[in-house]
Design a protein around this motif. Sequence first.
Motif, PDB file in Angstrom:
ATOM      1  N   VAL A 153      23.130   7.764  19.087  1.00 16.20           N
ATOM      2  CA  VAL A 153      22.957   8.533  20.329  1.00 16.20           C
ATOM      3  C   VAL A 153      23.090   7.622  21.547  1.00 16.20           C
ATOM      4  N   ASP A 154      22.499   6.434  21.467  1.00 11.49           N
ATOM      5  CA  ASP A 154      22.578   5.487  22.587  1.00 11.49           C
ATOM      6  C   ASP A 154      23.979   4.899  22.733  1.00 11.49           C
ATOM      7  N   ASP A 155      24.545   4.451  21.625  1.00 12.76           N
ATOM      8  CA  ASP A 155      25.831   3.748  21.681  1.00 12.76           C
ATOM      9  C   ASP A 155      26.987   4.656  22.083  1.00 12.76           C
ATOM     10  N   PHE A 156      26.916   5.930  21.680  1.00  9.88           N
ATOM     11  CA  PHE A 156      27.999   6.865  21.987  1.00  9.88           C
ATOM     12  C   PHE A 156      27.657   7.789  23.166  1.00  9.88           C
ATOM     13  N   HIS A 157      26.511   7.526  23.789  1.00 13.50           N
ATOM     14  CA  HIS A 157      26.091   8.275  24.983  1.00 13.50           C
ATOM     15  C   HIS A 157      26.102   9.788  24.733  1.00 13.50           C
ATOM     16  N   ILE A 158      25.499  10.178  23.622  1.00 12.80           N
ATOM     17  CA  ILE A 158      25.439  11.592  23.252  1.00 12.80           C
ATOM     18  C   ILE A 158      24.309  12.276  24.020  1.00 12.80           C
ATOM     19  N   VAL A 159      24.634  13.356  24.698  1.00 13.17           N
ATOM     20  CA  VAL A 159      23.628  14.068  25.495  1.00 13.17           C
ATOM     21  C   VAL A 159      23.363  15.478  24.959  1.00 13.17           C
ATOM     22  N   GLU A 160      24.281  15.995  24.142  1.00 11.74           N
ATOM     23  CA  GLU A 160      24.128  17.363  23.634  1.00 11.74           C
ATOM     24  C   GLU A 160      23.027  17.473  22.589  1.00 11.74           C
ATOM     25  N   TYR A 161      22.781  16.385  21.870  1.00 10.10           N
ATOM     26  CA  TYR A 161      21.796  16.390  20.797  1.00 10.10           C
ATOM     27  C   TYR A 161      20.923  15.144  20.886  1.00 10.10           C
ATOM     28  N   THR A 162      19.675  15.281  20.444  1.00  8.53           N
ATOM     29  CA  THR A 162      18.806  14.120  20.315  1.00  8.53           C
ATOM     30  C   THR A 162      19.029  13.492  18.942  1.00  8.53           C
ATOM     31  N   ALA A 163      18.466  12.311  18.751  1.00  3.73           N
ATOM     32  CA  ALA A 163      18.563  11.660  17.442  1.00  3.73           C
ATOM     33  C   ALA A 163      17.900  12.514  16.367  1.00  3.73           C
ATOM     34  N   ASP A 164      16.777  13.143  16.704  1.00 11.94           N
ATOM     35  CA  ASP A 164      16.092  14.010  15.739  1.00 11.94           C
ATOM     36  C   ASP A 164      16.943  15.224  15.387  1.00 11.94           C
ATOM     37  N   ASP A 165      17.650  15.774  16.388  1.00 15.53           N
ATOM     38  CA  ASP A 165      18.539  16.911  16.129  1.00 15.53           C
ATOM     39  C   ASP A 165      19.611  16.527  15.113  1.00 15.53           C
ATOM     40  N   LEU A 166      20.249  15.393  15.356  1.00 18.87           N
ATOM     41  CA  LEU A 166      21.339  14.953  14.485  1.00 18.87           C
ATOM     42  C   LEU A 166      20.827  14.583  13.096  1.00 18.87           C
ATOM     43  N   LEU A 167      19.626  14.051  13.047  1.00 20.04           N
ATOM     44  CA  LEU A 167      19.021  13.725  11.755  1.00 20.04           C
ATOM     45  C   LEU A 167      18.851  14.987  10.913  1.00 20.04           C
ATOM     46  N   LYS A 168      18.361  16.050  11.535  1.00 22.76           N
ATOM     47  CA  LYS A 168      18.155  17.309  10.817  1.00 22.76           C
ATOM     48  C   LYS A 168      19.487  17.950  10.423  1.00 22.76           C
ATOM     49  N   LEU A 169      20.455  17.905  11.327  1.00 22.27           N
ATOM     50  CA  LEU A 169      21.774  18.461  11.016  1.00 22.27           C
ATOM     51  C   LEU A 169      22.424  17.697   9.868  1.00 22.27           C
ATOM     52  N   ASN A 170      22.259  16.384   9.885  1.00 24.48           N
ATOM     53  CA  ASN A 170      22.840  15.562   8.824  1.00 24.48           C
ATOM     54  C   ASN A 170      22.137  15.795   7.491  1.00 24.48           C
ATOM     55  N   ASP A 171      20.834  16.043   7.533  1.00 30.53           N
ATOM     56  CA  ASP A 171      20.105  16.339   6.294  1.00 30.53           C
ATOM     57  C   ASP A 171      20.711  17.544   5.579  1.00 30.53           C
ATOM     58  N   ALA A 172      21.085  18.558   6.367  1.00 33.30           N
ATOM     59  CA  ALA A 172      21.670  19.764   5.782  1.00 33.30           C
ATOM     60  C   ALA A 172      23.039  19.470   5.169  1.00 33.30           C
ATOM     61  N   VAL A 173      23.839  18.669   5.884  1.00 35.39           N
ATOM     62  CA  VAL A 173      25.162  18.289   5.375  1.00 35.39           C
ATOM     63  C   VAL A 173      25.015  17.464   4.101  1.00 35.39           C
ATOM     64  N   LEU A 174      24.093  16.503   4.134  1.00 31.79           N
ATOM     65  CA  LEU A 174      23.878  15.629   2.980  1.00 31.79           C
ATOM     66  C   LEU A 174      23.400  16.420   1.771  1.00 31.79           C
ATOM     67  N   GLN A 175      22.486  17.347   1.991  1.00 34.31           N
ATOM     68  CA  GLN A 175      21.964  18.145   0.887  1.00 34.31           C
ATOM     69  C   GLN A 175      23.071  18.931   0.201  1.00 34.31           C
ATOM     70  N   GLU A 176      23.984  19.459   0.998  1.00 32.61           N
ATOM     71  CA  GLU A 176      25.111  20.210   0.438  1.00 32.61           C
ATOM     72  C   GLU A 176      26.007  19.310  -0.404  1.00 32.61           C
ATOM     73  N   LEU A 177      26.256  18.097   0.087  1.00 31.64           N
ATOM     74  CA  LEU A 177      27.090  17.155  -0.659  1.00 31.64           C
ATOM     75  C   LEU A 177      26.411  16.721  -1.956  1.00 31.64           C
ATOM     76  N   VAL A 178      25.109  16.475  -1.885  1.00 32.05           N
ATOM     77  CA  VAL A 178      24.370  16.022  -3.067  1.00 32.05           C
ATOM     78  C   VAL A 178      24.327  17.116  -4.127  1.00 32.05           C
ATOM     79  N   GLU A 179      24.123  18.353  -3.690  1.00 27.10           N
ATOM     80  CA  GLU A 179      24.095  19.465  -4.642  1.00 27.10           C
ATOM     81  C   GLU A 179      25.448  19.631  -5.327  1.00 27.10           C
ATOM     82  N   LYS A 180      26.501  19.277  -4.607  1.00 26.68           N
ATOM     83  CA  LYS A 180      27.850  19.415  -5.156  1.00 26.68           C
ATOM     84  C   LYS A 180      28.205  18.255  -6.080  1.00 26.68           C
ATOM     85  N   ASP A 181      27.951  17.025  -5.628  1.00 26.59           N
ATOM     86  CA  ASP A 181      28.406  15.838  -6.360  1.00 26.59           C
ATOM     87  C   ASP A 181      27.282  15.020  -6.998  1.00 26.59           C
TER      88      ASP A 181
END
Length: 226
Positions: free
Chosen positions: A57-85
């Motif tokens: 978030v700091d390095d890419f100057h992301i303002v639309e999402y907080t680090a916590d937001d992206l963490l939660k969004l990534n958890d959902a993506v990761l869970q889908e990948l893990v369930e698949k593979d």
Amino acid sequence: MLKAILFDMDGVLVDSEPIHFKSNCITLEKYCNITLEYEYYKQFIGSTIAYMWKRVVDDFHIVEYTADDLLKLNDAVLQELVEKDGYPPIPGAAECVREWKQAGYLLAVASSSKREKILQNIKRLGIADCFDRIVSGMELEHPKPNPDIFLEAAKLLEVKPEECLVIEDSGNGVKAAVSAGMACLGFLNPNSGEQDLSGADYLFESFSSLDESFLCMVHNHHFGEP
């Protein structure tokens, strides 16, 4: 005298780094239209995912999402990948865990992952009952390469740092082990990227090359014991 063996999980017990990188790439591309380069990402291997997203978030100057937001969004993506593979197990690692537990050593997982993820993985591997303690870096203030996670594991196991040996696959993890005053084996996992494991006492490519006598030799050599 060697009394306890501390295991990292990602890249040591399960070969999870490729899936983690893939989920992070998907999340950043989907929600921020940013391409995550591996050269940038590899500095975070061994540290916590929360720390990574704060830096992103700091390095890419992301303002639309907080680090916590992206963490939660990534958890959902990761869970889908893990369930698949799923997470592929590291060949021979679970067998070593069982062997060293039977030999009487205290064992702990000291991983930067969430506690529930650690439990999920060691249960799938059939080795959950082998570990005396589990320490999650997500529950500590300072992630690897700080030594906190390994010092906490030693404290919970009621052993001294000089009675421990750490098995790590990341530069951050090796630095943490060295800072904790512990002996360390560096696992050369090709899926963990070009990690600087030069601080480890010894590097190995396969768990089949390890046995109890070798662990004791590495530990004793580190501390100058006979």
